[in-house]
Design a protein around this motif. Structure first.
Motif, short mmCIF file in Angstrom:
data_model
loop_
_atom_site.label_atom_id
_atom_site.label_comp_id
_atom_site.label_asym_id
_atom_site.label_seq_id
_atom_site.Cartn_x
_atom_site.Cartn_y
_atom_site.Cartn_z
N TYR A 1 43.77 43.16 47.73
CA TYR A 1 42.84 43.69 48.74
C TYR A 1 41.50 42.97 48.65
N GLU B 1 37.97 43.95 53.91
CA GLU B 1 38.62 45.26 54.00
C GLU B 1 40.07 45.16 54.48
N LYS C 1 37.75 43.18 49.40
CA LYS C 1 36.82 44.28 49.67
C LYS C 1 35.90 44.00 50.85
#
Length: 203
Positions: free
Chosen positions: A187, A192, A189
């Motif tokens: 993932y 997103e 950040k």
């Protein structure tokens, strides 16, 4: 320098010549990263990102005949120059005091304004239009842009700058995790999202 020499407008050409004649500016412009995170986070990253945006401008700009090509090109070359003062990059990458207090957009406008004041009779309208491109190139207030694009040149530069930064950010994250067997990255950040990694036949 070669691309900047294509600019026909005499005052915009003088402005760019003033920057490229400044040895201290050129030295830092060639070394600076484009950011501390997300895209072009390495020495020379700023120059690479700037050249990429300029090449996109040369490719896309002619499709829209109402756009002023000289103004757009000058804006593309100069849009991020304040990063040479926003970031410190001698030993590690970090924000300087001016970078934290003012940010590269404000620093860029200050640098341009200083050069313009040294050019006699530089047209005020041209100065305003160029500074607007700089002030609006992040596109939205939420992304740190003091102004949103209100001219064709400002809108196009914002879109192409954003495109180059995000594509490079995707590619850098994919490269970082190239040895992972998963078809997906971990993932991200700031973006997103997870990012799909293309196979060799797809890349």
């Amino acid at each position: 320098r070669k691309i900047a020499s294509q600019i026909r407008h005499p005052f915009l050409r003088k402005l760019l010549e003033a920057f490229f004649a400044d040895e201290n500016f050129v030295k830092k412009f060639k070394l600076a990263p484009a950011a501390k995170a997300v895209h072009h986070v390495y020495l020379g990253g700023l120059l690479e990102h700037t050249l990429s945006v300029v090449q996109l401008v040369l490719l896309v700009g002619p499709r829209y005949p109402r756009i002023n090509p000289d103004l757009l090109l000058a804006g593309a070359i100069l849009h991020d120059i304040g990063k040479i003062s926003e970031l410190s990059f001698e030993r590690s990458f970090d924000y300087t005091d001016p970078g934290r207090l003012l940010g590269h957009i404000t620093l860029t406008v200050e640098m341009i304004d200083e050069k313009i004041r040294a050019i006699p009779e530089f047209p005020q309208d041209l100065s305003l239009l160029l500074k607007h491109i700089i002030l609006s190139h992040h596109g939205e207030y939420a992304f740190g842009s003091p102004k949103r694009p209100k001219t064709l040149e400002a809108l196009l530069l914002h879109q192409l700058d954003d495109l180059d930064a995000k594509i490079h950010g995707f590619l850098a994250w994919i490269e970082k995790e190239k040895d992972s067997p998963s078809r997906w990255t971990t993932y991200h950040k700031l973006f997103e999202r997870f990012i799909f990694k293309p196979g060799e036949s797809e890349s």
